[in-house]
Design an enzyme around this catalytic site. Structure first.
Site, mmCIF file in Angstrom:
data_model
loop_
_atom_site.group_PDB
_atom_site.id
_atom_site.type_symbol
_atom_site.label_atom_id
_atom_site.label_comp_id
_atom_site.label_asym_id
_atom_site.label_seq_id
_atom_site.Cartn_x
_atom_site.Cartn_y
_atom_site.Cartn_z
ATOM 1 N N TYR A 428 140.187 24.708 57.599
ATOM 2 C CA TYR A 428 140.327 23.430 58.302
ATOM 3 C C TYR A 428 138.983 22.719 58.476
ATOM 4 O O TYR A 428 138.804 21.580 58.031
ATOM 5 C CB TYR A 428 140.995 23.679 59.654
ATOM 6 C CG TYR A 428 141.181 22.438 60.489
ATOM 7 C CD1 TYR A 428 142.170 21.514 60.166
ATOM 8 C CD2 TYR A 428 140.382 22.193 61.600
ATOM 9 C CE1 TYR A 428 142.346 20.377 60.932
ATOM 10 C CE2 TYR A 428 140.545 21.061 62.367
ATOM 11 C CZ TYR A 428 141.536 20.153 62.028
ATOM 12 O OH TYR A 428 141.701 19.022 62.779
ATOM 13 N N SER A 451 148.801 29.203 54.504
ATOM 14 C CA SER A 451 149.409 30.275 55.288
ATOM 15 C C SER A 451 150.825 30.565 54.812
ATOM 16 O O SER A 451 151.222 31.734 54.679
ATOM 17 C CB SER A 451 149.406 29.894 56.770
ATOM 18 O OG SER A 451 149.928 30.933 57.556
ATOM 19 N N HIS A 455 152.027 34.149 53.100
ATOM 20 C CA HIS A 455 153.123 34.910 53.711
ATOM 21 C C HIS A 455 154.252 35.135 52.700
ATOM 22 O O HIS A 455 154.798 36.249 52.602
ATOM 23 C CB HIS A 455 153.665 34.171 54.935
ATOM 24 C CG HIS A 455 152.858 34.376 56.177
ATOM 25 N ND1 HIS A 455 151.701 33.693 56.437
ATOM 26 C CD2 HIS A 455 153.044 35.201 57.250
ATOM 27 C CE1 HIS A 455 151.204 34.070 57.603
ATOM 28 N NE2 HIS A 455 151.992 34.989 58.111
#
EC number: 2.3.1.26
Length: 545
Positions: A428, A451, A455
């Site tokens: 970020y 993310s 996952h």
């Protein structure tokens, strides 16, 4: 903490609530006015007051200490967000910036305002000192005992004997020697290759006539290691040897962890070398092997040359944490045996429909929620605290009070602080620094996308099929809720809504992935194509599973 504050207030107001003490004090004052007070009474009264003060002293100091810890944490968070008049903060701390003021502004400006490590305990360790909170822990232990007893009783009724077999655990962790040697290969390569590449680049950068090309070559080698060696070989081993699910999870999660560790090591040390080269320093700031080795085992994904350390290792505490990890493992086993396996084995032979799906989702919420709590407690509390204690790692803030979240944005920040810190500082903030602060929504989207992809990659490799339920929930619903249920929501009703939606989401995940697992077991294909691995088998399987 709440119980201690209540106890403290009760003790402070005890004299006002006790009429007998009020009467005794009145008689004492009357005696004093009449001049008949004795020295014995005066000494006894002083001793009584001193004893009461000593009794209140530990509680008072503990309460003040907790408030001071919160104050220091908030102060550090605020100081890390200051722009400091345009001057970059160092990787390590504000004090080190004052001591070694040689970082250049144009090297790493905003991202250098990095995480500051301080010595602090995990939140649950503090909460478990309150009897009211520890009772919840005891309730989970009692529930585990009930699960064990119910399993033994049912097996005895069905089989006529006690069945002490753990076939599910034995299957899930099968072929464990392959896991061990693969992990050693991953670890040794991560220890040697990134350190060697960085050391070679650091010592040759200032001497190179073409530093940009020199850096690009070493960066390309590092990228090949991250993607080609550490990224490919563990995945190949998992698929080639057809490892069972739990063994796969160990290797894939370690693969992701080591990739993130290696990136952090390079990311934090490259600017120091660039700054030293710009100032034409005679010394090259290269960390030692021991510092890098410690970081590879430390329960953090943010590299520092040194961390706050505790004075001693409490081996009893370490043993207790590992014991609780194994307890949670057996807990999950009994949840699968008693709540999950019967649910999916007994689904009737009928086409895939909304009715079947809705019943499955709501029946999966309870086991899904229990496994959520157990996975959080086993890994983020017990496992990380065990390694932190063995390494005397001082900063134990691996999570915050995510259960009090009234917004999804707060939940994402507090659920897993270890991973959140890495995403925040290296994805970020780096994107904001590289592009512009105007691209803040794009940077947030990139964090969610990365993310969600990681996952889904872990689940796809570990379960041997691609079923992007988690990706859809995380990327679309999770991101939408992040903006809708934002930090402006403070009322308790929003905490209830966050909890309810999370519980429902875990029920959806457990239902969909478990149905697909059993469908692929009961409806195998002889010659599966690539599309068969990505097409849900649940939609076409008509066997009883």
């Amino acid at each position: 903490m709440v119980g201690e504050e209540t106890s403290l207030r009760n003790r402070l107001s005890r004299s006002a609530e006790n009429p007998e003490q009020d009467e005794a004090q009145k008689n004492l004052l009357d005696t004093h006015r009449n001049g008949h007070i004795t020295m014995k009474q005066l000494i006894a009264k002083k001793r009584q007051l001193a004893a009461e003060a000593e009794e209140l002293k530990p509680l008072f100091l503990k309460e003040v200490g907790c408030h001071f810890d919160d104050f220091v944490t908030n102060l550090i968070d605020k100081s890390a967000s200051l722009d400091n008049g345009g001057c970059a903060l160092t990787t390590f701390s504000i004090l080190e910036e004052m001591k070694n003021n040689h970082r250049a502004k144009d090297l790493r400006a905003p991202p250098e305002q990095g995480k500051i490590f301080i010595s602090r305990r995990s939140l649950l360790d503090e909460l478990f000192e309150v009897d009211h909170i520890r009772t919840i822990y005891h309730m989970f232990i009692a529930l585990l005992i009930i699960f064990i007893l119910s399993t033994l009783v049912v097996d005895y009724i069905d089989e006529g004997r006690l069945v002490l077999e753990f076939s599910l655990l034995a299957y899930a962790f099968g072929q464990f020697p392959i896991v061990i040697w693969t992990w050693w290969a991953m670890f040794l390569s991560t220890l040697a290759i990134p350190y060697f590449l960085f050391q070679r680049w650091a010592h040759g950068y200032s001497k190179s006539s073409h530093p940009l090309i020199y850096s690009l070559i070493h960066g390309a080698f590092f990228l090949v290691f991250q993607l080609g060696i550490l990224g490919f070989i563990p995945t190949y081993v998992v698929l080639a040897y057809t490892l069972p699910p739990a063994s796969r999870f160990i290797l894939i999660l370690e693969q992701i962890r080591l990739v993130m560790k290696a990136h952090s090591y390079v990311r934090e040390n490259v600017p120091r070398v660039l700054s030293a080269a710009k100032e034409k320093s005679s010394t090259v700031p290269v960390p030692t092997v021991n510092q890098y080795l410690y970081f590879l085992f430390a329960p953090t994904l943010i590299y520092r040359d040194s961390y706050p350390r505790t004075p001693t290792v409490r081996w009893g505490y370490v043993a207790m944490q590992f014991l609780q990890v194994f307890g949670c493992l057996f807990y999950v086993y009994y949840i699968f045996e008693r709540l999950c396996a019967p649910l999916f084995r007994n689904i009737k032979q009928e086409p895939f429909s909304a009715r079947v799906l809705v019943l499955c989702v709501f029946n999966s919420i309870l086991p899904g929620v229990l496994m959520l709590f157990l996975s959080f407690f086993a890994f983020l509390h017990c496992w990380l605290n065990a390694f932190a204690e063995m390494l005397r790692f001082g900063d134990r803030m691996f999570y915050k009070d995510w259960w009090n979240s009234t917004s999804y944005s707060n939940y994402y920040r507090t659920w897993n602080v270890v991973v959140h810190d890495w995403l925040y500082y290296y994805v970020y903030k780096d994107l904001l620094w590289f592009f512009s602060k105007r691209f803040r929504p794009a940077a947030m989207l990139a964090v969610f996308a990365l993310s969600a992809v990681v996952h889904e990659y872990a689940l796809a490799v570990c379960l041997s099929y691609f079923y992007p339920v988690l990706f859809v929930l995380f990327m679309f619903f999770g991101m939408a809720f992040n903006f809708i249920v934002n930090d402006s929501r403070k009322r308790p009703v929003w905490n209830i809504m966050v909890r309810a939606s999370l519980f429902l989401g875990h029920g959806v995940i457990l239902c969909f992935y478990s149905q697909e697992w059993y469908a692929r077991q009961r409806c195998p294909l002889k010659n599966p194509t690539f599309l068969d691995y990505v097409r849900p088998r649940t939609w076409t399987c008509r066997y009883v599973f």
